[in-house]
Structure formats: structure tokens, C-alpha cells
Design a protein around this motif. Structure first.
Motif, PDB file in Angstrom:
ATOM      1  N   GLU A   1      -1.265   9.575  -6.396  1.00  0.00           N
ATOM      2  CA  GLU A   1      -1.139   8.192  -7.088  1.00  0.00           C
ATOM      3  C   GLU A   1      -0.920   7.603  -6.019  1.00  0.00           C
ATOM      4  N   VAL A   2      -2.100   6.203  -6.110  1.00  0.00           N
ATOM      5  CA  VAL A   2      -2.311   5.300  -4.939  1.00  0.00           C
ATOM      6  C   VAL A   2      -1.770   4.007  -5.155  1.00  0.00           C
TER       7      VAL A   2
ATOM      8  N   LYS B   1       4.806   7.494   1.509  1.00  0.00           N
ATOM      9  CA  LYS B   1       4.580   6.702   2.632  1.00  0.00           C
ATOM     10  C   LYS B   1       3.676   5.179   2.075  1.00  0.00           C
ATOM     11  N   ILE B   2       4.626   4.353   3.067  1.00  0.00           N
ATOM     12  CA  ILE B   2       4.870   2.805   2.530  1.00  0.00           C
ATOM     13  C   ILE B   2       3.870   2.333   4.022  1.00  0.00           C
ATOM     14  N   ASP B   3       2.784   2.014   3.650  1.00  0.00           N
ATOM     15  CA  ASP B   3       2.466   0.288   4.741  1.00  0.00           C
ATOM     16  C   ASP B   3       2.017  -1.066   4.049  1.00  0.00           C
ATOM     17  N   ASP B   4       1.090  -1.186   4.241  1.00  0.00           N
ATOM     18  CA  ASP B   4       1.180  -2.461   4.467  1.00  0.00           C
ATOM     19  C   ASP B   4      -0.969  -2.487   4.182  1.00  0.00           C
TER      20      ASP B   4
ATOM     21  N   ASN C   1       0.830  -1.309   0.056  1.00  0.00           N
ATOM     22  CA  ASN C   1       0.060   0.037   0.174  1.00  0.00           C
ATOM     23  C   ASN C   1       0.883   0.828  -0.029  1.00  0.00           C
ATOM     24  N   VAL C   2       0.994   1.524  -1.360  1.00  0.00           N
ATOM     25  CA  VAL C   2       2.231   2.895  -1.096  1.00  0.00           C
ATOM     26  C   VAL C   2       1.611   3.938  -1.795  1.00  0.00           C
ATOM     27  N   VAL C   3       1.153   5.017  -1.073  1.00  0.00           N
ATOM     28  CA  VAL C   3       1.038   6.599  -2.052  1.00  0.00           C
ATOM     29  C   VAL C   3       2.022   6.948  -1.898  1.00  0.00           C
TER      30      VAL C   3
END
Length: 268
Positions: A226-227, A249-252, A214-216
Motif C-alpha cells: 500500500e502507498v 518506507k517513510i519519505d517526503d 509519502n509512506v509505502v
């Protein structure tokens, strides 16, 4: 409708009155009680300016050093704190929430949030046994290239801060401007990476981990560009970075536990 904030610091010149700033922080009663000591401590007024503007970090430090800044309340109670930000509302609201948590303030609710002419006014009700420490607040804001330009105290029940965020950065963002590769530890919240003029990045969880990406991508004002979401496990992901990206932003997609061993990021 009135503007939420005039950037007071930009109007404050070397002729501004340090004593007025101190009285606004202490309240008139404490200021008058300790006026002789205050005049002695702040005798060299020029040393409490930076770039011809009042330096609230330096003032707060001296007030704390001399036990003049009384923040403790008689009991746990509600106080109102108003923050006025000059620029970048989305970036400002993220930063101030993160900073409040960093300085130990968790028990608050939003009373008002309004944006007018690109300026954010955010009012909170804070349940606490001590008011926010202006020194700690100003120090953390400085680390995000922001600064307090005015503080007004109304007894023990209300504080009003004006903050210049015209050059702000995301608070505690990981630096990938001066680094080609980052190895990041287990996250307690999504990673925020500060970047500039890069074409591609490769994101790889540390050995033994896979994650649901999940990268924004955000611009300088923290607007979403962009997502990228992947509903399948990845051991590595190579992405093209959109133009104008300043933060990533880097998320799971489901749980940060999938990144419990940390993350490696390489830019091209």
C-alpha cells in the motif's frame, strides 16, 4: 532457458575443496605462485566452514591479511561484475545497490537484469581502478542476512558472485521489531523501517518540522502492499499498518529537507 542460479552454497558440503575456492578468487597464476603459503595459511580447513559450507568472509579475511588478494588495476578501466541472487529479486537489487555505494563503488551501469524462477541475475559494468573487495562485500551482505556462496574471477576483467538471499533482510533497515519507539536523525535517503505484527504507527517529524507524507508498506520480498501520499503538510500522521507488512518506507512527497530535524515513530 537455463536457471540463473543454483544455490551453490546449499550444495557445498564439508567435502568441498577450499583450495578450489581460493584459486577461483585469486586466479590460477597467483594461486600457483603462492600455493605453499596458501596451504600453510589454510592448513586447518575446517575453520573456514560455517554450517558445513565454505565461509567466504573468513577466506577473504585471510587472503587480505596475507596480502594475497590483488585487486588494484594498472589503470582506471571497465570491468564486468555478475551477481546471481537466489531469492527476493526486488529486495536483492535494492540491497546490492545500497551496499555498493556503502563500499565506495558508484561508477557503474547495468548491462543486464533478468529474473528467472524467482532468481535475479544482475550484470554491471564498473569503471574503477580496483576490483570490488570480496571481504567488504561479504561483510556488508552478512549484515543483511545474505552470504556469498561462490566467487569466480576471470582475470582482472570479470568477477562472478553467487549470493544466497533466502533469509535476507533490507540492508541497514531501522529496527522496530524490538523497539516500540524510534527517534531518527536527519535522513540522507528515505527511511526504511523493519516491523512485524503491528497494528498502527504514529509518525511525527521532530519539533519545528512539517512534511508531506509519502509512506509505502512492503511485504517480506519488498513487494508494495500500500502507498500513502498526502499533498498537505502534516506535523503528525497515524496510520493502520496492513497485514503482512515487513518494511515501511517513510519519505517526503517533495523533498527530504522537510525532515531535516529527524523523525519520531511510535508503534501500537
Amino acid at each position: 532457458m537455463k536457471k540463473l542460479l543454483l544455490i551453490i552454497g546449499l550444495c557445498v558440503s564439508s567435502f568441498a575443496n577450499i583450495n578450489v575456492a581460493i584459486e577461483n578468487m585469486l586466479g590460477s597464476a597467483d594461486y600457483n605462485t603462492h600455493k605453499n603459503l596458501i596451504n600453510h595459511i589454510f592448513n586447518n580447513k575446517n575453520s573456514f566452514y560455517t554450517n558445513n559450507q565454505i565461509d567466504y568472509t573468513k577466506i577473504s579475511q585471510e587472503l587480505v591479511n596475507n596480502n594475497l588478494l590483488k585487486l588494484n588495476l594498472s589503470s582506471t578501466q571497465d570491468i564486468e561484475v555478475v551477481f546471481n541472487f537466489s531469492d527476493s529479486p526486488k529486495k536483492s537489487i535494492k540491497n546490492i545497490n545500497d551496499i555498493l555505494r556503502a563500499i565506495g563503488q558508484f561508477n557503474y551501469i547495468t548491462k543486464e537484469e533478468a529474473v528467472v524462477d524467482g532468481q535475479l541475475k544482475w550484470t554491471i559494468k564498473l569503471k574503477t581502478a580496483a576490483a570490488i573487495n570480496p571481504l567488504r562485500l561479504s561483510q556488508e551482505l552478512q549484515s543483511a542476512n545474505s552470504r556469498i556462496v561462490d566467487i569466480k574471477r576471470e582475470g582482472n576483467a570479470k568477477w562472478n558472485y553467487s549470493i544466497d538471499t533466502s533469509n535476507s533482510t533490507i540492508y541497514k533497515a531501522e529496527d522496530m521489531i524490538s523497539n516500540n519507539r524510534l527517534s531518527l536523525k536527519k535522513p540522507v535517503k528515505p527511511y526504511i523501517i523493519k516491523v512485524s505484527n503491528i497494528g498502527k504507527i504514529t509518525i511525527s517529524p521532530s519539533v519545528g518540522n512539517s512534511w508531506y507524507p509519502n509512506v509505502v508498506f512492503y511485504d517480506n520480498n519488498f513487494n508494495v502492499i500500500e502507498v500513502i501520499e498526502k499533498d498537505s503538510l502534516h506535523k503528525s500522521l497515524r496510520l493502520t499498518v496492513p497485514n503482512s507488512t515487513k518494511y515501511i518506507k517513510i519519505d517526503d512527497l517533495y523533498t527530504l529537507a522537510n525532515l531535516k530535524q529527524g523523525l519520531n515513530i511510535t508503534k501500537e
